[in-house]
Design a protein around this motif. Structure first.
Motif, PDB file in Angstrom:
ATOM      1  N   ARG A 212       0.834  -1.192   0.000  1.00  0.00           N
ATOM      2  CA  ARG A 212       0.000   0.000   0.000  1.00  0.00           C
ATOM      3  C   ARG A 212       0.875   1.252   0.000  1.00  0.00           C
ATOM      4  O   ARG A 212       1.899   1.309   0.674  1.00  0.00           O
ATOM      5  CB  ARG A 212      -0.914   0.015   1.235  1.00  0.00           C
ATOM      6  CG  ARG A 212      -1.758  -1.239   1.355  1.00  0.00           C
ATOM      7  CD  ARG A 212      -2.643  -1.213   2.580  1.00  0.00           C
ATOM      8  NE  ARG A 212      -3.363  -2.474   2.743  1.00  0.00           N
ATOM      9  CZ  ARG A 212      -4.279  -2.707   3.692  1.00  0.00           C
ATOM     10  NH1 ARG A 212      -4.572  -1.758   4.557  1.00  0.00           N
ATOM     11  NH2 ARG A 212      -4.875  -3.876   3.768  1.00  0.00           N
ATOM     12  N   HIS A 213       0.423   2.229  -0.739  1.00  0.00           N
ATOM     13  CA  HIS A 213       1.111   3.512  -0.823  1.00  0.00           C
ATOM     14  C   HIS A 213       0.070   4.578  -0.519  1.00  0.00           C
ATOM     15  O   HIS A 213      -0.944   4.680  -1.196  1.00  0.00           O
ATOM     16  CB  HIS A 213       1.688   3.692  -2.238  1.00  0.00           C
ATOM     17  CG  HIS A 213       2.549   4.902  -2.364  1.00  0.00           C
ATOM     18  ND1 HIS A 213       3.002   5.371  -3.583  1.00  0.00           N
ATOM     19  CD2 HIS A 213       3.057   5.763  -1.445  1.00  0.00           C
ATOM     20  CE1 HIS A 213       3.736   6.444  -3.411  1.00  0.00           C
ATOM     21  NE2 HIS A 213       3.786   6.708  -2.116  1.00  0.00           N
ATOM     22  N   PHE A 214       0.300   5.365   0.539  1.00  0.00           N
ATOM     23  CA  PHE A 214      -0.688   6.379   0.907  1.00  0.00           C
ATOM     24  C   PHE A 214       0.007   7.544   1.589  1.00  0.00           C
ATOM     25  O   PHE A 214       1.174   7.464   1.975  1.00  0.00           O
ATOM     26  CB  PHE A 214      -1.780   5.789   1.806  1.00  0.00           C
ATOM     27  CG  PHE A 214      -1.275   5.034   3.003  1.00  0.00           C
ATOM     28  CD1 PHE A 214      -1.156   5.650   4.241  1.00  0.00           C
ATOM     29  CD2 PHE A 214      -0.934   3.691   2.904  1.00  0.00           C
ATOM     30  CE1 PHE A 214      -0.700   4.959   5.344  1.00  0.00           C
ATOM     31  CE2 PHE A 214      -0.488   2.984   4.005  1.00  0.00           C
ATOM     32  CZ  PHE A 214      -0.366   3.621   5.226  1.00  0.00           C
ATOM     33  N   ALA A 215      -0.733   8.654   1.745  1.00  0.00           N
ATOM     34  CA  ALA A 215      -0.129   9.868   2.289  1.00  0.00           C
ATOM     35  C   ALA A 215      -1.185  10.732   2.956  1.00  0.00           C
ATOM     36  O   ALA A 215      -2.364  10.696   2.597  1.00  0.00           O
ATOM     37  CB  ALA A 215       0.571  10.652   1.175  1.00  0.00           C
ATOM     38  N   TRP A 216      -0.732  11.501   3.957  1.00  0.00           N
ATOM     39  CA  TRP A 216      -1.527  12.557   4.575  1.00  0.00           C
ATOM     40  C   TRP A 216      -0.913  13.900   4.203  1.00  0.00           C
ATOM     41  O   TRP A 216       0.315  14.051   4.247  1.00  0.00           O
ATOM     42  CB  TRP A 216      -1.539  12.415   6.104  1.00  0.00           C
ATOM     43  CG  TRP A 216      -2.464  11.373   6.621  1.00  0.00           C
ATOM     44  CD1 TRP A 216      -3.778  11.526   6.948  1.00  0.00           C
ATOM     45  CD2 TRP A 216      -2.162  10.003   6.895  1.00  0.00           C
ATOM     46  NE1 TRP A 216      -4.318  10.341   7.397  1.00  0.00           N
ATOM     47  CE2 TRP A 216      -3.335   9.385   7.377  1.00  0.00           C
ATOM     48  CE3 TRP A 216      -1.000   9.222   6.789  1.00  0.00           C
ATOM     49  CZ2 TRP A 216      -3.383   8.048   7.739  1.00  0.00           C
ATOM     50  CZ3 TRP A 216      -1.051   7.892   7.146  1.00  0.00           C
ATOM     51  CH2 TRP A 216      -2.237   7.318   7.611  1.00  0.00           C
TER      52      TRP A 216
END
Length: 301
Positions: free
Chosen positions: A42-46
């Motif tokens: 998974r690749h995610f960001a805030w």
């Protein structure tokens, strides 16, 4: 939005990953599913700070494929302090955490167990009070297994589903054994802590030095009685738990006092003292020097 508590995960079907509602970006790069066991990258960001609630709906292991963001925390059971994440973390099914998310970007390998066979293993091999969360799993076999699975998901070979299921189910057993905490009330007077149990307790203490550290709370975290915790700790370390915590506060103070721009009142708070006077008295008793005198000696040296 910062300061607004909301659910961090979006409920999905058993075959889909839980997508954080608070993220600005989320993508599953690759995945392999085997009988309800899901392995994915998974690749995610805030893009902003936010407070949220995280409720895993399955047993959840993640393996960081990059650096963890400093300042982001999961806080179990409403506690104000929690240890930082290591390379591998485990969160049990049905747990709930208050979470603080800072602007950051993550790429992780995630392993979730949602099938009945895996859940049965967790229930049977776990202690009766259920497995505790662990923010820094250091068991070598688990690290090796997750690294191997991450490679398999990134570049699948022959029969990837069978490979994922075989390795993942064996890791369940390793994890349960790793997190299983001795709790027998009749433990002998000379009983000692295992290395991993002592390490987890030390990390919990180090992470909580800025606040009040209760032996009762530490014992509850470990799933043992306060008496058992104090006895086994002294047998293992050679000093009482209270003395160890007091020494840990002084050691943190020494490290921070070397920074000549750090205010002494801030250091006192970081080390769990309610006032500069209480900090100065405890520091002088432990070292023979006032905090200011210690700083001057260190800077001269």
């Amino acid at each position: 939005m910062s300061g607004v508590a909301q659910s961090m995960i979006q409920p999905t079907g058993a075959i889909l990953p839980c997508q954080p509602l608070t993220t600005a970006y989320f993508r599953v790069e690759n995945s392999v599913i085997a009988n309800g066991i899901r392995a994915d990258i998974r690749h995610f960001a805030w893009d902003r700070s936010c407070d949220a609630i995280f409720e895993p709906n399955s047993h959840y292991l993640d393996y960081s494929l990059g650096p963890r963001a400093r300042g982001s925390r999961l806080l179990p059971n409403g506690r104000r302090h929690a240890p930082p994440f290591g390379e591998v973390s485990y969160l049990p099914n049905g747990s709930q955490f208050a979470t603080r998310c800072e602007p950051s970007e993550y790429r992780i390998f995630c392993l979730t167990f949602e099938d009945h066979a895996a859940d049965h293993l967790f229930q049977n091999d776990a202690p009766p009070w259920s497995l505790p969360p662990c923010f820094d799993v250091k068991e070598p076999w688990i690290l090796h297994g997750l690294a191997r699975l991450a490679q398999e998901v990134s570049d699948p070979g022959f029969a990837p589903a069978i490979m994922v299921e075989t390795i993942a189910l064996s890791m369940v057993i390793d994890l349960c054994r790793h997190l299983q905490i001795p709790c027998k009330s009749d433990a002998g007077p000379d009983s000692r802590m295992t290395d991993w149990w002592l390490r987890r307790l030390q990390e919990r203490i180090e992470a909580g030095l800025a606040g009040p550290l209760s032996i009762v709370d530490l014992a509850n975290d470990c799933g043992v009685s306060s008496r058992h915790l104090m006895r086994t700790f002294k047998n293992t370390v050679g000093k009482t738990l209270g003395s160890y915590i007091a020494d840990a506060r002084i050691e943190r103070a020494k490290r921070e006092l070397v920074q000549d721009d750090a205010l002494i009142k801030i250091i006192a708070g970081n080390c769990g003292f309610q006032s500069v006077a209480a900090f100065s008295a405890a520091f002088r008793k432990a070292t023979g020097l006032s905090p200011r005198g210690f700083r001057q000696e260190m800077l001269r040296g």
